[in-house]
Write an enzyme that holds these catalytic residues in place. Structure first.
Site, mmCIF file in Angstrom:
data_model
loop_
_atom_site.group_PDB
_atom_site.id
_atom_site.type_symbol
_atom_site.label_atom_id
_atom_site.label_comp_id
_atom_site.label_asym_id
_atom_site.label_seq_id
_atom_site.Cartn_x
_atom_site.Cartn_y
_atom_site.Cartn_z
ATOM 1 N N SER A 132 0.860 -1.193 0.000
ATOM 2 C CA SER A 132 0.000 0.000 0.000
ATOM 3 C C SER A 132 0.887 1.231 0.000
ATOM 4 O O SER A 132 1.991 1.218 0.558
ATOM 5 C CB SER A 132 -0.870 -0.006 1.262
ATOM 6 O OG SER A 132 -1.456 1.263 1.444
ATOM 7 N N SER A 133 0.371 2.324 -0.568
ATOM 8 C CA SER A 133 1.172 3.557 -0.596
ATOM 9 C C SER A 133 1.324 4.165 0.794
ATOM 10 O O SER A 133 2.167 5.048 0.994
ATOM 11 C CB SER A 133 0.553 4.576 -1.556
ATOM 12 O OG SER A 133 -0.741 4.905 -1.136
ATOM 13 N N CYS A 134 0.541 3.684 1.781
ATOM 14 C CA CYS A 134 0.662 4.254 3.124
ATOM 15 C C CYS A 134 1.889 3.744 3.878
ATOM 16 O O CYS A 134 2.139 4.154 4.997
ATOM 17 C CB CYS A 134 -0.609 4.024 3.932
ATOM 18 S SG CYS A 134 -0.820 2.334 4.423
ATOM 19 N N HIS A 162 -13.225 3.541 2.187
ATOM 20 C CA HIS A 162 -12.320 4.609 1.757
ATOM 21 C C HIS A 162 -13.142 5.754 1.161
ATOM 22 O O HIS A 162 -14.340 5.635 0.939
ATOM 23 C CB HIS A 162 -11.328 4.073 0.714
ATOM 24 C CG HIS A 162 -10.319 3.142 1.299
ATOM 25 N ND1 HIS A 162 -10.428 1.774 1.194
ATOM 26 C CD2 HIS A 162 -9.185 3.375 2.009
ATOM 27 C CE1 HIS A 162 -9.408 1.212 1.822
ATOM 28 N NE2 HIS A 162 -8.635 2.149 2.320
ATOM 29 N N TYR A 171 -1.460 -0.516 10.152
ATOM 30 C CA TYR A 171 -1.623 -1.144 8.840
ATOM 31 C C TYR A 171 -0.316 -1.032 8.047
ATOM 32 O O TYR A 171 0.154 -1.995 7.438
ATOM 33 C CB TYR A 171 -2.769 -0.446 8.094
ATOM 34 C CG TYR A 171 -3.047 -0.973 6.711
ATOM 35 C CD1 TYR A 171 -3.699 -2.183 6.522
ATOM 36 C CD2 TYR A 171 -2.671 -0.242 5.584
ATOM 37 C CE1 TYR A 171 -3.959 -2.649 5.245
ATOM 38 C CE2 TYR A 171 -2.928 -0.697 4.311
ATOM 39 C CZ TYR A 171 -3.572 -1.905 4.148
ATOM 40 O OH TYR A 171 -3.834 -2.365 2.872
ATOM 41 N N LYS A 185 2.203 -3.985 6.666
ATOM 42 C CA LYS A 185 2.550 -4.120 5.238
ATOM 43 C C LYS A 185 4.074 -4.042 5.036
ATOM 44 O O LYS A 185 4.629 -4.751 4.194
ATOM 45 C CB LYS A 185 1.843 -3.038 4.411
ATOM 46 C CG LYS A 185 0.342 -3.267 4.269
ATOM 47 C CD LYS A 185 0.046 -4.432 3.357
ATOM 48 C CE LYS A 185 -1.427 -4.694 3.164
ATOM 49 N NZ LYS A 185 -1.710 -5.899 2.383
HETATM 50 O O1 GFB Z 1 -9.740 7.019 1.725
HETATM 51 P P1 GFB Z 1 -9.516 7.400 3.130
HETATM 52 O O2 GFB Z 1 -10.467 6.868 4.152
HETATM 53 O O3 GFB Z 1 -8.075 6.965 3.624
HETATM 54 O O4 GFB Z 1 -9.563 9.002 3.262
HETATM 55 P P2 GFB Z 1 -6.556 7.480 3.422
HETATM 56 C C1 GFB Z 1 -8.896 9.845 2.360
HETATM 57 C C2 GFB Z 1 -9.271 11.289 2.628
HETATM 58 O O5 GFB Z 1 -10.638 11.497 2.257
HETATM 59 C C3 GFB Z 1 -9.160 11.753 4.087
HETATM 60 C C4 GFB Z 1 -11.313 12.184 3.277
HETATM 61 O O6 GFB Z 1 -8.659 13.072 4.120
HETATM 62 C C5 GFB Z 1 -10.613 11.720 4.556
HETATM 63 O O7 GFB Z 1 -10.878 12.583 5.639
HETATM 64 N N1 GFB Z 1 -12.751 11.902 3.220
HETATM 65 C C6 GFB Z 1 -13.716 12.803 2.911
HETATM 66 C C7 GFB Z 1 -13.366 10.743 3.504
HETATM 67 N N2 GFB Z 1 -14.927 12.276 3.015
HETATM 68 C C8 GFB Z 1 -14.748 10.974 3.362
HETATM 69 C C9 GFB Z 1 -15.656 9.920 3.617
HETATM 70 O O8 GFB Z 1 -16.871 10.055 3.546
HETATM 71 N N3 GFB Z 1 -15.091 8.705 3.929
HETATM 72 C C10 GFB Z 1 -13.739 8.525 4.020
HETATM 73 N N4 GFB Z 1 -13.264 7.301 4.318
HETATM 74 N N5 GFB Z 1 -12.875 9.532 3.818
HETATM 75 C C11 GFB Z 1 -6.105 5.006 3.788
HETATM 76 C C12 GFB Z 1 -5.528 4.204 4.906
HETATM 77 O O9 GFB Z 1 -5.790 6.299 4.073
HETATM 78 O O10 GFB Z 1 -5.555 4.711 2.533
HETATM 79 C C13 GFB Z 1 -5.449 2.780 4.582
HETATM 80 O O11 GFB Z 1 -6.257 4.451 6.085
HETATM 81 C C14 GFB Z 1 -4.964 2.504 3.162
HETATM 82 O O12 GFB Z 1 -4.623 2.176 5.514
HETATM 83 C C15 GFB Z 1 -5.622 3.400 2.139
HETATM 84 O O13 GFB Z 1 -3.586 2.675 3.102
HETATM 85 C C16 GFB Z 1 -5.052 3.258 0.746
HETATM 86 O O14 GFB Z 1 -6.197 7.641 1.974
HETATM 87 O O15 GFB Z 1 -6.285 8.669 4.280
#
Ligand code: GFB
Length: 318
Positions: free
Chosen positions: A109-111, A181, A138, A142
């Site tokens: 993962s890119s994280c 996500h 996580y 990874k």
């Molecule tokens: O996709 P996401 O949950 O994970 O959130 P990450 C990305 C961005 O979108 C954050 C915003 O800044 C969230 O606050 N966002 C806006 C939202 N609205 C929403 C919403 O309704 N739902 C969600 N979920 N986000 C993940 C990691 O990070 O990336 C995992 O937690 C994994 O471990 C994945 O690596 C690829 O991109 O921040």
């Protein structure tokens, strides 16, 4: 992987990536794909994984099984994300070695990269700084998987490759608003807001952070390419090389869905990492590329939003 009768195990076949890999393998004519439902094989249990490998003897393994989730799910379940991922990958990688798997693909993962990496992120930045706190467990799991594949290659001369995808989306994603996500969450929120004639849609965070999005079918294509053409201990990023802000993503989804209300940013919710745009030079040098320009990336994203929405409607996801 030239033999279309080779025995191929796809771990995590019900997930976003695993299901795309199965679709891809089938479309390429592979006939001997094996999968196991979670109810029949819990990959966290070492003895069960060992028994499965002893019995099935797969020749190739795609390790796409993982505990995954969005920013909220990661923040609320750090132990779960750490334990599940460490145990799943440890068991599958070790049994693959013990049972002479010819080649294994490990999905990273890119994280895994440090929070404040120079952009775009090159593979060599791994372990060069502190991780993003919202998904530290996580990421550490990874990173352990990557290092385990490299250690086995070094000590046991295995052929295990690891790839780091950017944020993925597409059919088979998790559309639960609490655990998903951002892409599936916003697609659902805008679609339901339009359908239910709501006035606004709430987007978490400031909307100012950047993310890069790749359709999971493209990811599957890149993974197959690497399984056929890449052998090496170096990790490989998989992405488009182009990103956009969460605010821009929200406005694009709003436009594609046809929602006419307002967007509200809930800044009490976390932003996560400020930016994680992948450098895709290594992947391009091996011979696979998603986009040649920002315009192409934007067009693909719009098409991806439409296609994913159609898939959701066809499958009554919401
Ligand atoms: O996709 P996401 O949950 O994970 O959130 P990450 C990305 C961005 O979108 C954050 C915003 O800044 C969230 O606050 N966002 C806006 C939202 N609205 C929403 C919403 O309704 N739902 C969600 N979920 N986000 C993940 C990691 O990070 O990336 C995992 O937690 C994994 O471990 C994945 O690596 C690829 O991109 O921040």
């Amino acid at each position: 992987m030239n033999d279309r009768n080779a025995k191929i195990y796809v771990a995590g076949h019900n997930g976003l990536v695993g299901s795309a890999l199965v679709r891809k393998l089938k479309s390429l004519g592979y006939k001997n794909i094996i999968t196991r439902q979670f109810s029949k094989l819990d990959l966290r249990i070492q003895s069960d994984v060992e028994q499965f490998f002893a019995q099935e003897k797969p020749e190739y393994v795609f390790l796409a099984a993982a505990k995954v989730g969005g920013i909220k799910a990661n923040l609320e379940n750090p132990a779960h994300f750490m334990y599940d991922n460490l145990s799943i990958q440890t068991n599958v990688i070790h049994s693959s070695y013990k049972h002479d798997v010819k080649k294994l693909f490990f999905l990273g993962s890119s994280c895994i990269y440090p929070r404040n990496c120079p952009q775009p992120i090159k593979e060599k930045y791994l372990l060069s700084g502190n991780l993003e706190k919202t998904n530290e467990q996580y990421a550490i799991a990874k990173i352990a998987g990557i290092k385990m594949c490299q250690a086995y290659n070094q000590q046991y001369k295995t052929n295990f490759i690891s790839c780091m995808p950017t944020n993925l989306y597409g059919p088979g994603d998790n559309f639960d608003l609490e655990t998903s996500h951002v892409f599936p969450a916003l697609l659902r929120k805008f679609y339901e807001a339009k359908r239910d004639k709501k006035k606004d849609v709430v987007v978490w965070g400031t909307g100012k952070v950047y993310r890069e999005f790749l359709h999971v079918d493209e990811l599957a294509d890149a993974v197959m390419f690497l399984m056929q053409h890449y052998k090496g201990n170096e990790i490989v990023n998989i992405g488009t090389g182009y990103d956009l802000t969460i605010s821009d993503l929200a406005y694009v989804i709003k436009e594609v869905v046809g929602f006419e209300g307002e967007i509200i940013f809930d800044t009490s919710k976390p932003d996560g990492t400020p930016r994680k745009k992948l450098c895709v030079d290594r992947l391009s040098a091996i011979g696979w590329k998603s986009c040649n320009s920002e315009k192409e990336a934007q067009q693909k994203l719009k098409k991806g939003i439409k296609d994913t929405l159609n898939w959701c409607l066809k499958n009554s996801v919401f």
